[in-house]
Design a protein around this motif. Structure first.
Motif, PDB file in Angstrom:
ATOM      1  N   ASN A  91       0.825  -1.197   0.000  1.00 43.53           N
ATOM      2  CA  ASN A  91       0.000   0.000   0.000  1.00 43.53           C
ATOM      3  C   ASN A  91       0.869   1.261   0.000  1.00 43.53           C
ATOM      4  N   GLN A  94      -6.840  12.162   1.292  1.00 42.74           N
ATOM      5  CA  GLN A  94      -7.846  11.136   1.600  1.00 42.74           C
ATOM      6  C   GLN A  94      -9.084  11.319   0.719  1.00 42.74           C
ATOM      7  N   ARG A 136       3.942   0.508   8.418  1.00 43.83           N
ATOM      8  CA  ARG A 136       2.940   0.262   7.379  1.00 43.83           C
ATOM      9  C   ARG A 136       3.517   0.346   5.968  1.00 43.83           C
ATOM     10  N   LYS A 171      -4.129   6.221   9.634  1.00 42.71           N
ATOM     11  CA  LYS A 171      -5.462   5.614   9.450  1.00 42.71           C
ATOM     12  C   LYS A 171      -5.663   5.207   7.994  1.00 42.71           C
ATOM     13  N   THR A 172      -5.202   6.086   7.089  1.00 39.87           N
ATOM     14  CA  THR A 172      -5.337   5.792   5.663  1.00 39.87           C
ATOM     15  C   THR A 172      -4.514   4.559   5.292  1.00 39.87           C
ATOM     16  N   GLU A 209      -3.730   2.165   7.155  1.00 43.58           N
ATOM     17  CA  GLU A 209      -4.275   0.957   7.785  1.00 43.58           C
ATOM     18  C   GLU A 209      -5.475   0.388   7.021  1.00 43.58           C
ATOM     19  N   GLU A 210      -6.062   1.231   6.166  1.00 48.24           N
ATOM     20  CA  GLU A 210      -7.209   0.764   5.382  1.00 48.24           C
ATOM     21  C   GLU A 210      -6.893   0.912   3.907  1.00 48.24           C
ATOM     22  N   PRO A 211      -6.087  -0.004   3.368  1.00 55.79           N
ATOM     23  CA  PRO A 211      -5.635   0.156   1.987  1.00 55.79           C
ATOM     24  C   PRO A 211      -6.803   0.218   0.998  1.00 55.79           C
ATOM     25  N   ALA A 212      -6.660   1.102   0.032  1.00 51.24           N
ATOM     26  CA  ALA A 212      -7.666   1.185  -1.028  1.00 51.24           C
ATOM     27  C   ALA A 212      -7.041   0.587  -2.290  1.00 51.24           C
ATOM     28  N   GLU A 213      -7.882   0.048  -3.150  1.00 53.19           N
ATOM     29  CA  GLU A 213      -7.360  -0.521  -4.399  1.00 53.19           C
ATOM     30  C   GLU A 213      -6.868   0.579  -5.322  1.00 53.19           C
TER      31      GLU A 213
END
Ligand SMILES: [Zn+2]
Length: 336
Positions: free
Chosen positions: A25, A101, A162, A134-135, A137-141
């Motif tokens: 990520n 974000q 991370r 936080k970003t 920790e929540e990977p986006a495709e």
């Protein structure tokens, strides 16, 4: 078309990850200033979005737009973003991360991947770093973060954890010289000098080929430094006072100047040890050989240690005037 001077195996590693779509990520690109972190970051962005089979090709629409800073899906944030404010910001603020974000939540606009480059991750404010965490920790495709830093210790450890770490090490002078000759068509003599002066950071050498003022300033400073070495205590103390004042305004300039002192004395040591071929200040070879005759090797070694101590003490916030005056007292001999 990877543009960094490869000596560490980073490129095959990246190529493999990109080819198989196995990407983390976020990457943390670690290395000194001018080593090529931004060049590598832009190359990764190109490789991810390139339209050719052999990526990055460097010439397709995507590659060209990224190189020109015009690609809608590549965003660079750093301190410069805050420079329009009344008080120039010393930190990357939380608003800048919130903007990212917001943008990351939308699909890529013209390419395949969104790439966010954070130039100077050590400058993230605490708030901003936690928000970024936080970003991460929540990977986006199809979203990749590239964090660039010269000072890994100053980056929040949870952020580092991370990221996949890519370390860029100083390049051998011969590799930089070759690249200057082949890709920048620099004259051979100048290529040797710039490669040595760059201390392994190709970006410095490239800047110096494009901006004559960099070498001119170095010559002026060396001239001044050599004058101080030849002078009596009054002039040396005046120099210490001037440097101390400068230190309070711009630490970096004084640290750079101490770097010039160090290079010079390190060169004297090399000459003394019979390795004149390896000196940094190749354009002053004759002066260095002549000057080295006035010292024995232990005097040179001791003064090099003094210079290193001085740089360390300045970093530890000692009184600049005091440590610089002590340094001036310790320049060996006056018989140059
Ligand atoms: Zn391309």
């Amino acid at each position: 078309m990877w543009q960094i001077i490869e000596s560490t195996g980073l490129v095959p590693l990246l190529q493999n990850s990109i080819k198989h779509g196995r990407l983390p990520n976020a990457y943390l690109l670690v290395g000194p200033a001018h080593i090529g972190k931004m060049t590598l970051a832009l190359n990764i962005a190109q490789a991810l979005n390139c339209e050719a089979a052999d990526r990055p090709c460097g010439s397709c629409m995507s590659c060209s737009r990224i190189a020109a800073g015009k690609h809608a899906d590549i965003q660079i944030i750093g301190l410069a973003d805050g420079s329009t404010r009344e008080n120039k910001s010393k930190e990357i603020g939380i608003e800048q991360i919130r903007d990212i974000q917001h943008s990351a939540a939308l699909p890529p606009f013209e390419g395949k991947y969104k790439v966010f480059i954070i130039d100077g991750a050590e400058q993230l404010s605490n708030e901003a770093a936690n928000c970024l965490l936080k970003t991460l920790e929540e990977p986006a495709e199809k979203v990749i973060y590239l964090l660039l830093t010269v000072n890994e210790q100053a980056v929040l450890p949870t952020v580092i954890s991370r990221c996949q770490r890519l370390e860029l090490n100083p390049m051998p002078a011969a590799a930089i010289e070759k690249s200057l000759l082949e890709h920048r068509h620099v004259e051979p003599e100048k290529a040797i000098l710039l490669a040595r002066l760059s201390h392994g950071c190709p970006g410095w050498a490239i800047n110096a080929t494009e901006d004559e003022a960099i070498l001119e300033e170095r010559s002026e400073r060396l001239e001044k430094i050599r004058g101080v070495m030849r002078s009596g205590f009054d002039e040396r103390f005046a120099y210490a006072a001037q440097m101390a004042t400068q230190f309070n305004q711009n630490r970096r300039t004084v640290q750079d100047e101490l770097g010039l002192w160090l290079d010079w004395w390190h060169d004297l040591l090399l000459v003394k040890a019979g390795s004149a071929d390896s000196i940094t200040n190749v354009d002053f070879t004759n002066d260095l050989i002549k000057m080295a005759e006035n010292y024995d090797i232990s005097q040179i070694r001791v003064f090099i240690s003094r210079l290193q101590e001085t740089a360390g003490q300045l970093q530890m916030n000692a009184s600049p005037r005091l440590v610089l005056e002590v340094l001036m007292l310790n320049i060996p001999g006056r018989n140059i």
